[in-house]
Scaffold this motif. Structure first.
Motif, PDB file in Angstrom:
ATOM      1  N   ASP A 163       6.769   2.926  36.194  1.00  0.00           N
ATOM      2  CA  ASP A 163       6.170   4.039  37.061  1.00  0.00           C
ATOM      3  C   ASP A 163       6.506   5.426  36.650  1.00  0.00           C
ATOM      4  O   ASP A 163       5.604   6.330  36.863  1.00  0.00           O
ATOM      5  CB  ASP A 163       7.315   4.085  38.227  1.00  0.00           C
ATOM      6  CG  ASP A 163       6.845   2.756  39.112  1.00  0.00           C
ATOM      7  OD1 ASP A 163       6.094   2.205  39.195  1.00  0.00           O
ATOM      8  OD2 ASP A 163       7.968   2.487  39.953  1.00  0.00           O
ATOM      9  N   SER A 164       7.469   5.600  35.667  1.00  0.00           N
ATOM     10  CA  SER A 164       7.605   7.015  34.892  1.00  0.00           C
ATOM     11  C   SER A 164       6.349   7.056  33.908  1.00  0.00           C
ATOM     12  O   SER A 164       5.876   8.261  33.832  1.00  0.00           O
ATOM     13  CB  SER A 164       9.086   6.895  33.917  1.00  0.00           C
ATOM     14  OG  SER A 164      10.040   6.658  34.737  1.00  0.00           O
ATOM     15  N   ALA A 165       5.702   5.984  33.206  1.00  0.00           N
ATOM     16  CA  ALA A 165       4.692   6.058  32.392  1.00  0.00           C
ATOM     17  C   ALA A 165       3.675   6.617  32.837  1.00  0.00           C
ATOM     18  O   ALA A 165       2.921   7.366  32.633  1.00  0.00           O
ATOM     19  CB  ALA A 165       4.630   4.794  31.601  1.00  0.00           C
ATOM     20  N   HIS A 166       3.396   5.852  34.347  1.00  0.00           N
ATOM     21  CA  HIS A 166       2.201   6.334  35.330  1.00  0.00           C
ATOM     22  C   HIS A 166       2.488   7.974  35.727  1.00  0.00           C
ATOM     23  O   HIS A 166       1.373   8.487  35.775  1.00  0.00           O
ATOM     24  CB  HIS A 166       2.230   5.639  36.428  1.00  0.00           C
ATOM     25  CG  HIS A 166       1.443   3.990  36.095  1.00  0.00           C
ATOM     26  ND1 HIS A 166       2.087   3.375  35.458  1.00  0.00           N
ATOM     27  CD2 HIS A 166       0.105   3.680  36.535  1.00  0.00           C
ATOM     28  CE1 HIS A 166       1.339   2.190  35.344  1.00  0.00           C
ATOM     29  NE2 HIS A 166       0.088   2.293  35.837  1.00  0.00           N
ATOM     30  N   ILE A 167       3.607   8.447  36.119  1.00  0.00           N
ATOM     31  CA  ILE A 167       3.782   9.720  36.505  1.00  0.00           C
ATOM     32  C   ILE A 167       3.427  10.694  35.236  1.00  0.00           C
ATOM     33  O   ILE A 167       2.703  11.578  35.422  1.00  0.00           O
ATOM     34  CB  ILE A 167       4.947   9.869  36.894  1.00  0.00           C
ATOM     35  CG1 ILE A 167       5.445   9.290  38.077  1.00  0.00           C
ATOM     36  CG2 ILE A 167       5.218  11.532  37.188  1.00  0.00           C
ATOM     37  CD1 ILE A 167       6.954   9.334  38.638  1.00  0.00           C
ATOM     38  N   ILE A 168       3.846  10.171  34.060  1.00  0.00           N
ATOM     39  CA  ILE A 168       3.501  10.940  32.839  1.00  0.00           C
ATOM     40  C   ILE A 168       2.213  11.235  32.595  1.00  0.00           C
ATOM     41  O   ILE A 168       1.623  12.248  32.006  1.00  0.00           O
ATOM     42  CB  ILE A 168       4.301  10.714  31.477  1.00  0.00           C
ATOM     43  CG1 ILE A 168       5.753  10.662  31.766  1.00  0.00           C
ATOM     44  CG2 ILE A 168       4.067  11.255  30.138  1.00  0.00           C
ATOM     45  CD1 ILE A 168       6.615  10.264  30.845  1.00  0.00           C
ATOM     46  N   LYS A 169       1.411  10.230  32.612  1.00  0.00           N
ATOM     47  CA  LYS A 169       0.037   9.695  32.438  1.00  0.00           C
ATOM     48  C   LYS A 169      -0.611  10.885  33.402  1.00  0.00           C
ATOM     49  O   LYS A 169      -1.540  11.499  32.984  1.00  0.00           O
ATOM     50  CB  LYS A 169      -0.582   8.370  32.515  1.00  0.00           C
ATOM     51  CG  LYS A 169      -1.975   8.372  32.347  1.00  0.00           C
ATOM     52  CD  LYS A 169      -2.511   7.001  32.522  1.00  0.00           C
ATOM     53  CE  LYS A 169      -2.800   6.698  34.026  1.00  0.00           C
ATOM     54  NZ  LYS A 169      -3.415   5.275  34.174  1.00  0.00           N
ATOM     55  N   SER A 170      -0.459  10.976  34.629  1.00  0.00           N
ATOM     56  CA  SER A 170      -1.010  11.723  35.704  1.00  0.00           C
ATOM     57  C   SER A 170      -0.713  13.132  35.305  1.00  0.00           C
ATOM     58  O   SER A 170      -1.605  14.114  35.283  1.00  0.00           O
ATOM     59  CB  SER A 170      -0.446  11.439  37.017  1.00  0.00           C
ATOM     60  OG  SER A 170      -0.635   9.996  37.383  1.00  0.00           O
ATOM     61  N   VAL A 171       0.481  13.553  34.646  1.00  0.00           N
ATOM     62  CA  VAL A 171       0.768  15.014  34.205  1.00  0.00           C
ATOM     63  C   VAL A 171      -0.270  15.284  33.225  1.00  0.00           C
ATOM     64  O   VAL A 171      -0.528  16.306  32.988  1.00  0.00           O
ATOM     65  CB  VAL A 171       2.267  15.004  33.929  1.00  0.00           C
ATOM     66  CG1 VAL A 171       2.395  16.520  33.269  1.00  0.00           C
ATOM     67  CG2 VAL A 171       3.216  14.914  34.911  1.00  0.00           C
ATOM     68  N   SER A 172      -0.232  14.133  32.182  1.00  0.00           N
ATOM     69  CA  SER A 172      -0.957  14.589  31.177  1.00  0.00           C
ATOM     70  C   SER A 172      -2.551  14.946  31.540  1.00  0.00           C
ATOM     71  O   SER A 172      -3.383  15.841  30.853  1.00  0.00           O
ATOM     72  CB  SER A 172      -1.146  13.253  30.051  1.00  0.00           C
ATOM     73  OG  SER A 172      -1.843  12.363  30.456  1.00  0.00           O
ATOM     74  N   TYR A 173      -3.224  14.101  32.652  1.00  0.00           N
ATOM     75  CA  TYR A 173      -4.368  14.518  33.094  1.00  0.00           C
ATOM     76  C   TYR A 173      -4.674  15.787  34.007  1.00  0.00           C
ATOM     77  O   TYR A 173      -5.503  16.430  33.671  1.00  0.00           O
ATOM     78  CB  TYR A 173      -4.941  13.422  34.098  1.00  0.00           C
ATOM     79  CG  TYR A 173      -5.139  12.021  33.455  1.00  0.00           C
ATOM     80  CD1 TYR A 173      -5.421  11.951  31.900  1.00  0.00           C
ATOM     81  CD2 TYR A 173      -5.492  10.951  34.324  1.00  0.00           C
ATOM     82  CE1 TYR A 173      -5.548  10.537  31.488  1.00  0.00           C
ATOM     83  CE2 TYR A 173      -5.791   9.671  33.643  1.00  0.00           C
ATOM     84  CZ  TYR A 173      -6.004   9.544  32.343  1.00  0.00           C
ATOM     85  OH  TYR A 173      -6.226   8.476  31.823  1.00  0.00           O
TER      86      TYR A 173
END
Length: 330
Positions: A163-173
């Motif tokens: 879940d943390s990785a998905h949140i960080i990916k969304s932030v990078s987008y």
């Protein structure tokens, strides 16, 4: 742009493949394949960042060479379709290895490409001046962190690392979107500034045309008046002489331009008669360059612009005997 478009399509497939609805209608093998959906989009996007840096390096070394846009879109489409087909139809092993320290080691593949692209963009240095590239660098930093420090340590879907990785990916987008919006804003401002400067340039050109017209009109007036006109600068060097002054002095303006006025305009208040005696009569005589003379009236006035004296204007008039209203012969 094409890299993000392909990644968006692969992310969409990943979202569907990992949804609860999808998991109820597919076999276990398809669910295992779906677990690679995340990795597919991350490898695709990280490779495009890496290729973007390679393209910059190539064009820097070969300034005349430039990859056309249609080739970029064509290759992007082929790679996106190939990536989708590979991760969908090729039998793949499990993505998780819970018995080792790094439970999801395959995630280091996109992490490596993100890291290489990050180093390349930092070395390129465009982020120091270009606001969009600065946001791209931030996006790459978060993308690398999400892959190397979170997703690679995820032991199963929907755990805390996942879940943390998905949140960080969304932030990078989000960083990319912010960079695009800021870049768009700067582009609009540049277009507005360019339009304003263009308008000023047109107005200036029109003003110059008007000034040139007024200058030509003024020169025509000065050239056609009956009085001789000589203008000098603050150093008393001749900067203008009309046709009548040329006739009175017996020279051409181009011959004396830049010369001191006293070198060209020679005046005397007497003439030597043939008997050798001097006759004082209160008038001035303009001595021509051929030695002849002309009785004149002389007026001189400063040329004032604002509060500054920019030079002097001298006006020569042929003397007229007011008692009989005719000009004496020279």
């Amino acid at each position: 742009g094409s890299g993000f478009l392909g990644a968006a399509l692969l992310d969409g497939y990943h979202a569907i493949a990992t949804s609860s609805f999808y998991s109820t209608i597919v076999a276990q093998q398809s669910l295992e394949t779906a677990s690679w959906g995340w990795t597919a989009s991350r490898i695709f996007l990280s490779m495009f960042f890496f290729f973007s840096w390679l393209d910059y390096t190539f064009e820097k070394k070969n300034s005349s060479a430039k990859i056309s846009e249609w080739k970029v879109y064509l290759v992007s489409g082929i790679i996106a379709i190939g990536t989708f087909a590979f991760f969908t139809y090729v039998p793949l092993p499990t993505a998780y290895y819970p018995d080792i320290a790094i439970q999801n080691p395959v995630e280091f593949i996109p992490a490596a490409f993100f890291l290489i692209a990050l180093i390349g963009f930092l070395t390129k240095g465009g982020w120091k001046k270009d606001s969009f590239e600065s946001w791209v660098v931030l996006s790459l930093i978060f993308a690398f962190i999400g892959q190397a420090l979170y997703m690679s340590f995820s032991s199963q879907a929907y755990d805390s690392m996942f879940d943390s990785a998905h949140i960080i990916k969304s932030v990078s987008y989000v960083f990319i979107i912010v960079g695009l919006l800021i870049g768009k804003y700067h582009l609009v401002k540049e277009v507005e500034e360019e339009s304003r400067l263009k308008g000023q340039l047109i107005a200036t050109e029109q003003m110059l045309v008007k000034i040139e017209g007024e200058k030509a009109k003024l020169e025509a007036i000065i050239s056609n008046i009956n009085d001789g006109v000589i203008a000098t600068d603050t150093d008393h060097r001749i900067i203008l002489m009309n046709r009548q002054a040329e006739l009175m002095i017996g020279c051409q303006f181009e011959e004396v331009k830049g010369m001191y006025c006293f070198e060209v305009l020679k005046l005397a208040d007497y003439i030597s008669e043939s008997s050798g005696t001097a006759s004082k009569n209160g008038h001035l005589y303009c001595i021509k360059r051929d030695g002849s003379f002309l009785k004149v009236d002389v007026d001189a006035a400063p040329i004032i612009l604002g509060k500054n004296i920019e030079g002097t204007v001298v006006v020569l008039r042929k003397y007229v005997d007011r008692s009989i209203g005719i000009e004496p012969s020279s």
